[in-house]
Scaffold this motif. Sequence first.
Motif, mmCIF file in Angstrom:
data_model
loop_
_atom_site.group_PDB
_atom_site.id
_atom_site.type_symbol
_atom_site.label_atom_id
_atom_site.label_comp_id
_atom_site.label_asym_id
_atom_site.label_seq_id
_atom_site.Cartn_x
_atom_site.Cartn_y
_atom_site.Cartn_z
ATOM 1 N N VAL A 106 0.838 -1.208 0.000
ATOM 2 C CA VAL A 106 0.000 0.000 0.000
ATOM 3 C C VAL A 106 0.873 1.259 0.000
ATOM 4 O O VAL A 106 0.640 2.197 -0.773
ATOM 5 N N GLN A 107 1.902 1.272 0.855
ATOM 6 C CA GLN A 107 2.793 2.449 0.880
ATOM 7 C C GLN A 107 3.514 2.603 -0.457
ATOM 8 O O GLN A 107 3.668 3.720 -0.962
ATOM 9 N N THR A 108 3.940 1.476 -1.022
ATOM 10 C CA THR A 108 4.674 1.523 -2.292
ATOM 11 C C THR A 108 3.775 2.029 -3.413
ATOM 12 O O THR A 108 4.154 2.924 -4.187
ATOM 13 N N ILE A 109 2.595 1.441 -3.512
ATOM 14 C CA ILE A 109 1.678 1.758 -4.612
ATOM 15 C C ILE A 109 1.353 3.251 -4.634
ATOM 16 O O ILE A 109 1.408 3.905 -5.674
ATOM 17 N N GLN A 110 1.025 3.803 -3.470
ATOM 18 C CA GLN A 110 0.601 5.215 -3.475
ATOM 19 C C GLN A 110 1.760 6.152 -3.827
ATOM 20 O O GLN A 110 1.538 7.236 -4.357
ATOM 21 N N GLU A 111 2.989 5.704 -3.573
ATOM 22 C CA GLU A 111 4.140 6.542 -3.919
ATOM 23 C C GLU A 111 4.504 6.388 -5.397
ATOM 24 O O GLU A 111 4.721 7.379 -6.102
ATOM 25 N N VAL A 112 4.546 5.147 -5.858
ATOM 26 C CA VAL A 112 4.893 4.888 -7.263
ATOM 27 C C VAL A 112 3.878 5.588 -8.182
ATOM 28 O O VAL A 112 4.242 6.159 -9.216
ATOM 29 N N ALA A 113 2.619 5.571 -7.773
ATOM 30 C CA ALA A 113 1.544 6.129 -8.612
ATOM 31 C C ALA A 113 1.742 7.613 -8.900
ATOM 32 O O ALA A 113 1.208 8.135 -9.883
ATOM 33 N N LYS A 114 2.544 8.289 -8.057
ATOM 34 C CA LYS A 114 2.726 9.743 -8.230
ATOM 35 C C LYS A 114 3.479 10.077 -9.507
ATOM 36 O O LYS A 114 3.282 11.136 -10.090
ATOM 37 N N THR A 115 4.375 9.179 -9.942
ATOM 38 C CA THR A 115 5.215 9.531 -11.091
ATOM 39 C C THR A 115 5.198 8.490 -12.213
ATOM 40 O O THR A 115 5.811 8.694 -13.251
ATOM 41 N N VAL A 116 4.522 7.380 -11.977
ATOM 42 C CA VAL A 116 4.617 6.244 -12.905
ATOM 43 C C VAL A 116 4.002 6.557 -14.287
ATOM 44 O O VAL A 116 3.116 7.421 -14.397
ATOM 45 N N GLY A 117 4.501 5.855 -15.299
ATOM 46 C CA GLY A 117 3.848 5.931 -16.608
ATOM 47 C C GLY A 117 2.529 5.176 -16.555
ATOM 48 O O GLY A 117 1.454 5.739 -16.748
ATOM 49 N N HIS A 118 2.616 3.885 -16.219
ATOM 50 C CA HIS A 118 1.410 3.078 -16.026
ATOM 51 C C HIS A 118 1.661 2.070 -14.911
ATOM 52 O O HIS A 118 2.707 1.427 -14.876
ATOM 53 N N LEU A 119 0.706 1.963 -14.007
ATOM 54 C CA LEU A 119 0.861 1.060 -12.858
ATOM 55 C C LEU A 119 -0.215 -0.018 -12.874
ATOM 56 O O LEU A 119 -1.407 0.292 -13.043
ATOM 57 N N THR A 120 0.211 -1.277 -12.692
ATOM 58 C CA THR A 120 -0.753 -2.374 -12.573
ATOM 59 C C THR A 120 -0.530 -3.044 -11.228
ATOM 60 O O THR A 120 0.587 -3.475 -10.923
#
Length: 546
Positions: A201-215
């Motif tokens: 959960v901590q990772t996802i919300q941080e990665v989502a800030k700059t990612v191209g596409h997140l699955t």
Amino acid sequence: MSTSEMTAERPQRQQGLDYDAIIVGAGISGMYQLYKLRELGMNVRVLEAGTGVGGTWYWNRYPGARFDSESYSYGYSFSDELLQEWNWTEHFSPQPETLKYLNFVADKFDLRRDIEFRTRVTAAHFKADQRLWEIRSEAGKVYRCRFFIPAVGPLSAPTMPRIDGIPSFEGASYHTATWPHEPVSFEGKRVAVIGTGATGVQTIQEVAKTVGHLTVFQRTPNWCKPLKNRKITEDEQRRIKAAYDEIFKRCDETFSCFLHTPDPRSAMEVSAEEREAFLEKLYETPGFGMWQGNFRDMLTNREANKVVSDFVAGKIRQRVNDPVVAEKLIPKNHGFGTRRVPMESGYYEVYNQPNVELVDINETPIERITPKGIRTSDREYEFDMIIYATGFDAVTGSFDRIDIRGTDGLALKDRWKGSIETFLGIMVDRFPNMMMLVGPHTALGNIPRSIEYNVEWVAGLLGYMQQHKLSFAEPTPGAVEEWTANVRKHAEGLLSNEIDSWMTGVNRNIDGKTTRIVARYSGSAPAYRAWCDRVAAANYEGVDFA
Ligand code: NAP
């Protein structure tokens, strides 16, 4: 007394011993144990696999890693000077700051000179004829000591999922618990995250800030609760520093050493309006309030638990735009708080982003990792990066990684086959002079608080032995049986024991860890300490010093 004076007064060691004590791990517990044993004048060595101090906070450098307990309730409490010198900058400290703090502690108390880094311990064998432990490192170095103190932490043996093809992936892949020291960019990348526990959960919300596409590949959704973190203002800093005595007194009194503790009311004895208002307040309360400070029967009464779960489900439905996605994010197989509640800051809103997709792998299971990405029963997804937030071989896993053998060559792994048995979560019969820190069957909760207590208890025991010229300590089978029965009694009736999680010892990625066990002590921390204090006051009744 200064450190040099203490060193000068060191008692003569038995011939053949390299050290009085070897501590395995330079995390929060190992560092403090070193400090406390130096006070006894003992010659101590800490063996640490990493290149620096910090344990959990050294390894878990994944994006978004931070405290879920209030910073000022988490740090060490033993030194007023340290408390006054250190400034936490956020109510829930991010990992880099916590690691800096632990380095600050190591410098302040000159701990590094007794720590050997890059030293992974592979074996620890008790030699009964000489009453010593022989510790072996991966590099083949052998250390002989009187006391063996594994300070290896309950969540330090990371596990990869059992999915075919993992090594075949041509992009970058990381496990969150062995995250690289160099920065990792997600910008413009197609990233997969497997796992939605507190780390995911901590990772996802941080990665989502700059990612191209997140699955996100989700197997079991968890009930998450807003963290409500913010910076500590100067005024708050002053007030925190003036209130440390009260803060730690509060932690001493609460059920799990957090600032929050259960509300004395039953969820069923208040009106629907009162309940709603209370839950609304808890949802807005920073940190673990909603988990640790909820109605007293939330974790034991199915009806009470449903009230809280329904409330949080309502919040998820409000926050996630797509109702189908929202339903996938709402746990159906366990109630709120029965697994560790991940703390989040905008986690649910991530799924409103057009570049984020949630894959429920119960509907479309992962078949294999391919060179290009991940193939489910439905299709193949292509990625530049796969992040495994798949957790740990918890509680006993960090012990299992070391070949620990007690009297007659008995392996600790075998001693615990089928069921864990300990004395106070600190000692095990047939493993003399082994003192575990944050071992199975100890009170976990706000971990540094439990650590400080355990470390001081162990130092008390070793001090007592020193004073009485004793060189051998092993809990009696009766004392082990009694403590284990107490731990099991406390586990009865808890809804958390009806669901698989690391807290019930289940990790389907590991052979032999697929059935639930009583892995941790789930009574109150004050009751735990009272039991341990009683043992100490009775000259360590239950410990055989023969
Ligand atoms: P975890 O809670 O065990 O979560 C692991 C996740 O990986 C789960 O979602 C699990 O799914 C999933 N998973 C495992 N194997 C899988 C597979 N083969 N296929 C698909 N999914 C798979 O581990 P964690 O998130 O690292 O957290 C562990 C504990 O560390 C926490 O509970 C907490 O105590 C501590 N922690 C603390 C903090 C903090 O204080 N700030 C932060 C992070 C973690 P299932 O649920 O279906 O098994």
